[in-house]
Motif scaffolding. Structure first.
Motif, PDB file in Angstrom:
ATOM      1  N   SER A 287      50.825  39.307  42.293  1.00 24.55           N
ATOM      2  CA  SER A 287      50.283  40.691  42.450  1.00 24.55           C
ATOM      3  C   SER A 287      51.251  41.168  43.712  1.00 24.55           C
ATOM      4  CB  SER A 287      48.863  40.471  43.317  1.00 24.55           C
ATOM      5  OG  SER A 287      48.824  41.340  43.618  1.00 24.55           O
TER       6      SER A 287
ATOM      7  N   PRO B 184      45.971  36.003  43.068  1.00 23.74           N
ATOM      8  CA  PRO B 184      46.026  37.615  44.593  1.00 23.74           C
ATOM      9  C   PRO B 184      47.120  38.048  45.593  1.00 23.74           C
ATOM     10  CG  PRO B 184      44.399  36.495  45.026  1.00 23.74           C
ATOM     11  CD  PRO B 184      44.580  35.786  43.920  1.00 23.74           C
TER      12      PRO B 184
ATOM     13  N   SER C 118      45.651  43.330  49.397  1.00 22.10           N
ATOM     14  CA  SER C 118      47.532  43.890  48.846  1.00 22.10           C
ATOM     15  C   SER C 118      47.478  44.926  49.659  1.00 22.10           C
ATOM     16  CB  SER C 118      46.836  44.845  47.258  1.00 22.10           C
ATOM     17  OG  SER C 118      46.062  44.683  46.278  1.00 22.10           O
TER      18      SER C 118
ATOM     19  N   HIS D 235      44.718  46.425  42.262  1.00 22.79           N
ATOM     20  CA  HIS D 235      44.666  45.371  42.057  1.00 22.79           C
ATOM     21  C   HIS D 235      42.806  46.132  42.578  1.00 22.79           C
ATOM     22  CE1 HIS D 235      41.461  43.808  39.539  1.00 22.79           C
ATOM     23  NE2 HIS D 235      42.542  43.830  38.201  1.00 22.79           N
TER      24      HIS D 235
ATOM     25  N   GLY E  43      49.683  44.210  39.092  1.00 21.83           N
ATOM     26  CA  GLY E  43      49.288  42.679  39.306  1.00 21.83           C
ATOM     27  C   GLY E  43      48.225  42.621  39.025  1.00 21.83           C
TER      28      GLY E  43
END
Ligand code: NAP
Length: 510
Positions: free
Chosen positions: A153, A149, A181, A174, A144
């Motif tokens: 992602s 985000p 995440s 990331h 991503g």
């Protein structure tokens, strides 16, 4: 992994540059092996899962994200400095994207079932019964981008489309938003549990070493890669994917300057054009892959007024906090370098404080543009460049010389229709999406969207990473010759138990 190296890393507060609480594991080759083997073990079961069950999984992920949205938004805000309202909107977009793919899978159209009717009496040879459908390619790795985000992602478009296709997914988180995440991965894990599906269908790997992504792309059990990020990073990983003993498809969505062509009548017709332009180039602090990075205008009195208004607006802009320290440093050094080159005029907003940057507008003419091919490279952040062309012929020649971009935009009125007609073929050849009298920054998630384009916009100009068609990146065609009804997949049975649309001898039918 070297035993001397740290086994954990921390997220960084994008506003202060200080580490945030909670350590994240630094995954390496061993975790890639485990995740890829586990994904391979469930790949067949997952690709053969009914369309209804896969649609249900996608909807469950969307619901889990919505339930956890407050916590996700709060964490993403700290990790990225993006405003909470924007992040809440991104949760909605991500959930809608998952639900769109649920619809796509439910329709069964992704099978692309095609039939050639047999003809045993054909001379000189009988024509065989051939039926074709698409099947999932196997485990997919997803990278991503830092600037979205959520929507680009962990549970973003690449993951949603790959799960919809029936591919297990391994996400390389990331480093700019590991906490976000992690929270999103927990939503996907909860949805898999709720749907009674194996956890190995989805794995999040985290780490701050480039070796992790490289191990993932080169792992023999990984059969495709979705990447959103920089040209440098995407190209390095694309090369690795092609150099494998078994090269695999690598769908990299990279950088773009998104050229915008403004004809004089459009400036006369729209008094707020300069305002709209500055709003688009500074949206999300200029950290949109669809930012209008270069504006081509014709040398005329109205153009001069447009440029002066835009410069005045730039001077009034607030300074901006970018996503990471690395992105800020790159932005500052690239802007300073460009500002020091000859033949370019620079307008900045107020002086930036420590962790912020100033929006910048450059102006040059077509002669200097031609002498400086490096100005065609994207600067990621709130910066754009206006190029004045001597006349329409000059503009047309420049449009023909541009590299690939995600979008190309044209501002014109009926007065300039002849010129617009001449520009359009050139714009079609360089971009994945053409925008008329608008701005390219927003990317609608729908059935017709194309988010891609010739290199360096993407590494595969025949695909899109946004919208329903993105599912086809993770499917490959298989033809079945002379199989009896009992052995054919449901999508190709004469009785059409899935009730899907099929093409028979080149004609679409139910
Ligand atoms: P990035 O620095 O290229 O990072 C993307 C991901 O790739 C990260 O996970 C990064 O790892 C990894 N990576 C980068 N280089 C690598 C290498 N050589 N080996 C292994 N892994 C590597 O990009 P970004 O900062 O996230 O995003 C900003 C860029 O993305 C801009 O240029 C923007 O235009 C582009 N973008 C494009 C689109 C599109 O749809 N075309 C959308 C959004 C953004 P780390 O986490 O360790 O850094």
């Amino acid at each position: 992994m070297n035993p001397q190296e740290p086994t954990t890393f921390y997220a960084v507060n994008a506003f202060t540059g200080e580490p945030l609480p909670t350590a994240f594991p630094v995954h390496g080759e061993q975790e890639v092996n485990q995740a890829a083997s586990a994904a391979q073990n469930v790949a067949r079961e997952f690709r053969q899962l009914s369309n209804a069950k896969r649609a249900s999984l996608l909807c469950s992920i969307a619901s889990e994200l919505e339930v956890k949205s407050e916590e996700i938004v709060a964490r993403a805000h700290l990790e990225t400095a993006l405003p909470e309202a924007r992040l809440s909107g991104e949760i909605g977009r991500t959930a809608n994207q998952l639900r769109l793919f649920a619809e796509v899978v439910s329709s069964g159209n992704h099978h692309q079932a095609i039939f050639d009717t047999p003809n045993p009496d054909r001379q000189p040879l009988p024509k065989p019964d051939i039926r074709r459908q698409q099947i999932a390619i196997g485990p997919v790795a997803v990278f991503g981008a830092s600037n979205f985000p959520l929507a680009f992602s962990t549970a973003g478009g690449d993951t949603a489309s790959a799960l919809a296709a029936g591919c297990p997914v391994i996400v390389k988180g990331h480093t700019a938003h590991p906490g976000t995440s992690q929270l999103v991965a927990e939503c996907i894990e909860a949805a898999l549990e709720k749907e009674c599906l194996p956890q190995a269908i989805f794995t999040l790997l985290q780490g701050n070493k480039r070796a992790l992504g490289q191990a993932l792309v080169t792992h023999p059990k990984i059969k495709g890669v979705g990447f959103t990020g920089s040209v440098g990073g995407g190209r390095a990983l694309f090369n690795l994917a092609q150099q494998r003993p078994e090269p695999i498809p690598f769908y990299g969505e990279l950088g773009a300057i998104n050229p915008t062509f403004i004809l004089p009548s459009a400036i006369r017709a729209n008094a707020s054009l300069a305002e709209e332009f500055v709003a688009s180039m500074t949206l999300g602090c200029g950290q949109f892959c669809t930012k209008p990075g270069v504006i081509f205008v014709l040398n005329s009195p109205e153009t001069q007024a447009f440029i002066e208004t835009a410069q005045g607006l730039i001077r009034q802009q607030s300074t901006a906090t970018l996503l990471t320290q690395g992105i800020r440093e790159t932005y500052e050094s690239e802007v300073d370098k460009r500002a020091s080159e000859t033949g370019i005029n620079v307008t900045r907003s107020e002086q930036a404080e420590a962790t912020n940057v100033s929006p910048v507008l450059f102006v040059t003419d077509s002669k200097n543009w031609r002498k400086n091919p490096q100005w065609e490279e994207e600067i990621f952040g709130p910066q754009s460049l206006i190029v004045t062309c001597e006349d329409f012929d000059d503009m047309l020649k420049l449009s023909d010389s541009l590299a690939g971009s995600l979008t190309a935009t044209l501002h014109a009125t009926a007065e300039d229709e002849e010129q617009a007609k001449q520009l359009l073929p050139s714009l079609e050849e360089i971009a994945g999406r053409l925008v008329f009298n608008g701005w390219p920054t927003g990317v609608e998630v729908g059935y017709a969207m194309v988010h891609g384009g010739p290199y360096p916009a993407s590494t595969n100009s025949a695909s899109t990473s946004v919208g329903a068609e993105a599912i086809h990146r993770w499917l490959r065609p298989v033809a079945y010759q002379a199989l009896p009804e009992s052995l054919l997949p449901d999508s190709l049975k004469a009785s059409n138990p899935l009730g899907i649309q099929r093409a028979i001898d080149g004609r679409v039918s139910q």
